[in-house]
Design an enzyme around this catalytic site. Structure first.
Site, short mmCIF file in Angstrom:
data_model
loop_
_atom_site.label_atom_id
_atom_site.label_comp_id
_atom_site.label_asym_id
_atom_site.label_seq_id
_atom_site.Cartn_x
_atom_site.Cartn_y
_atom_site.Cartn_z
N ASN A 151 -3.49 -9.77 -4.28
CA ASN A 151 -2.79 -11.06 -4.25
C ASN A 151 -3.47 -12.10 -3.35
OD1 ASN A 151 -1.95 -9.41 -2.05
ND2 ASN A 151 -0.15 -10.68 -1.75
N GLY A 227 -0.44 -2.84 0.07
CA GLY A 227 -0.17 -2.72 -1.36
C GLY A 227 1.26 -2.30 -1.62
N GLU A 249 1.00 -1.48 5.09
CA GLU A 249 1.75 -2.72 4.91
C GLU A 249 2.13 -2.79 3.43
OE1 GLU A 249 3.32 -5.81 4.05
OE2 GLU A 249 1.31 -6.63 3.83
N CYS A 283 3.68 -10.98 -0.51
CA CYS A 283 4.69 -10.03 -0.06
C CYS A 283 5.74 -10.68 0.83
CB CYS A 283 4.04 -8.85 0.66
SG CYS A 283 3.08 -9.32 2.12
N GLU A 461 0.02 -4.78 12.16
CA GLU A 461 -1.31 -5.37 12.16
C GLU A 461 -1.25 -6.65 13.00
OE1 GLU A 461 -2.01 -5.86 7.94
OE2 GLU A 461 -3.02 -3.93 7.84
#
Length: 480
Positions: A151, A227, A249, A283, A461
């Site tokens: 994405n 993902g 994530e 996301c 992260e």
């Protein structure tokens, strides 16, 4: 037909087994390049190159490592137009978005960690009365695996690679097989930037072949993955028994809580963006919109009007607001949820149909869609759609809004619109999400922790959190 090659030990290489994957341009629905479907042998070759490069790279002075990362950042900026166009063609997103967001952020990722690595410090503790001192070393892990999604291809690819390299690791990385082009171009930049051979290795291929070879490799000691939640669960099932470090994530189904006392015009324009930016394929998009009943009818009218005004078109058209979805299969998946919503009693307020763009008739285009629902247990309110589809629902109280916000398996982000300080603090504390925005959306400071709760992932992260993940702490105690 253009071919994308693996980047192993500082060189471009074809896959050992000569297997190739079609790479589609989603705006026209045609194959425009080929990429490797790398085998376990290709991954092993990448690992061996990374293993050989690790001792020297891990001992490279911080200032020198910083210069290499800064050079990559500068070259990304110098090649912004080329990279942005490649991203728009490969992913289907508007060129305006890749030019203003994706590629600048990729450069910022390298530049940020080029500086952060020089400020990353360890701790020391004096044990008073025992004539002893404890100090902690933060040492690079070794060879690590980085797997990124389709994405935000270069944006999220660099979000993993930059801190891994900054911390002194060497990397075997796999971009999404759906959007491999800018990772391939990044390899060219790394050569120009003087990245030593083997420090970064990029292998292309499918998740169940190339990706699987990375996650199950016995000597790749950490995996950073962004993902889908189902894929994340598979990675954890494979890697956890091997005692690898994991940063996952994963998915999101994020609530957008809109209260009557908000700055209405700012909220409306930002909600349009948080709903449909990148065709809703972020996301962090606020796909569940809950609106206080006092302004619900006004919001619904205004939001529909603004959504209908969005221009759907070819990614390279400067006036395009909504580009193509990333693939035909993803387009069909998103459309199926609109059909499910209707079957479950939802009301399609606008959109919901495929779009034919003149001159791009075979492209993967879909109208941005607003669905009104009353039952928040329906599938479109519970499952991640990851497209230009949002649901809207009224609420009558703070408690009802909070309960609906938390009533999903995900917990990545939340947006809250209110000018009531007490409400904003209470909601931000009690909503189940790793990231909360109040009166804004997608405002990111690279120093802050990024990640979610529940089925949205494991670990964090960003900033020093990323450098902590990509290092192992070692405590040393000396008595004197």
């Amino acid at each position: 037909m253009k071919k994308i090659f693996n980047y192993i030990n500082g060189e471009f290489k074809a896959p050992i087994e000569d297997q190739w994957i079609d790479n589609y341009n989603p705006s026209i629905g045609d194959v425009y390049s080929l990429l490797p479907n790398s085998s376990t042998v290709d991954v092993q070759n990448a690992y061996e190159a990374a293993e050989k490069a690790f001792p020297e790279w891990s001992e490279t002075p911080l200032e020198q490592r910083s210069k290499v990362l800064s050079k990559i950042a500068s070259l990304i900026t110098e090649n912004l137009d080329q990279l942005a166009k490649a991203e728009a063609i490969d992913n289907g997103k508007p060129l305006s978005l890749s030019t203003s967001i994706d590629i600048p952020r990729a450069s910022s990722n390298f530049q940020f960690f080029a500086h952060a690595l020089t400020q990353f410090a360890s701790e020391a503790h004096e044990s008073t009365g025992f004539n002893a001192i404890n100090f902690t070393l933060r040492q690079p892990i070794g060879v690590v695996g980085c797997i990124s999604p389709w994405n935000l291809p270069l944006y999220l690819f660099t979000w993993k690679i930059a801190p891994a390299l900054a911390a002194g690791n060497t990397v075997v990385a796999k971009p999404s097989e759906i959007t491999p082009m800018t990772a391939y171009l990044l390899a060219e930049i790394c050569i120009k930037a003087g990245v030593p051979k083997g420090v970064l290795n990029i292998v292309h291929g499918l998740g169940n072949t190339t990706g699987q070879a990375i996650i199950e490799h016995p000597k790749i000691k950490a995996i950073s993955f962004t993902g889908g939640t189902a894929t994340g669960a598979h990675i954890a099932k494979t890697a956890a028994p091997m005692f690898k470090k994991l940063s996952l994530e994963l998915g999101g189904k994020n609530p957008n809580l809109i209260f009557a006392d908000c700055d209405y015009e700012k909220m409306l324009s930002t909600t349009l963006r948080s709903s449909f930016a990148n065709q809703g394929q972020i996301c962090l998009c606020g796909s569940r919109i809950y609106v206080e009943r006092a302004i619900y009818d006004k919001f619904k009218t205004d939001f529909i009007a603004k959504t209908n005004a969005l221009k759907i078109g070819a990614p390279l058209d400067a006036e395009t607001n909504i580009g193509a979805l990333v693939s035909k299969s993803h387009l069909e998946k998103v459309k199926s949820y609109i059909d499910i919503a209707t079957a479950e009693g939802g009301t399609i307020l606008c959109g919901g149909n495929y779009v034919t763009v003149k001159g791009y008739e075979n492209g993967y285009y879909l109208q941005p869609t607003i669905i009104e629902i009353n039952n928040t247990n329906c599938r479109v309110a519970q499952e991640e759609i990851f497209g230009p589809v949002v649901t809207i629902t009224p609420f009558d109280s703070d408690d009802e809004a909070l309960a609906m916000a938390n009533d999903v398996r995900y917990g990545l982000s939340c947006t809250i619109w209110t000018n009531n300080l007490n409400r904003s603090m209470y909601m931000a504390k009690h909503v189940q999400a790793g990231i909360v925005w109040v009166n804004t959306w997608m405002m990111r400071d690279l120093r802050t922790a990024f990640g979610g709760t529940k089925d949205s992932g494991v670990g964090r992260e960003g900033g020093f959190e990323a450098l902590r993940f990509f290092t192992e702490p070692k405590n040393i105690c000396i008595q004197y």
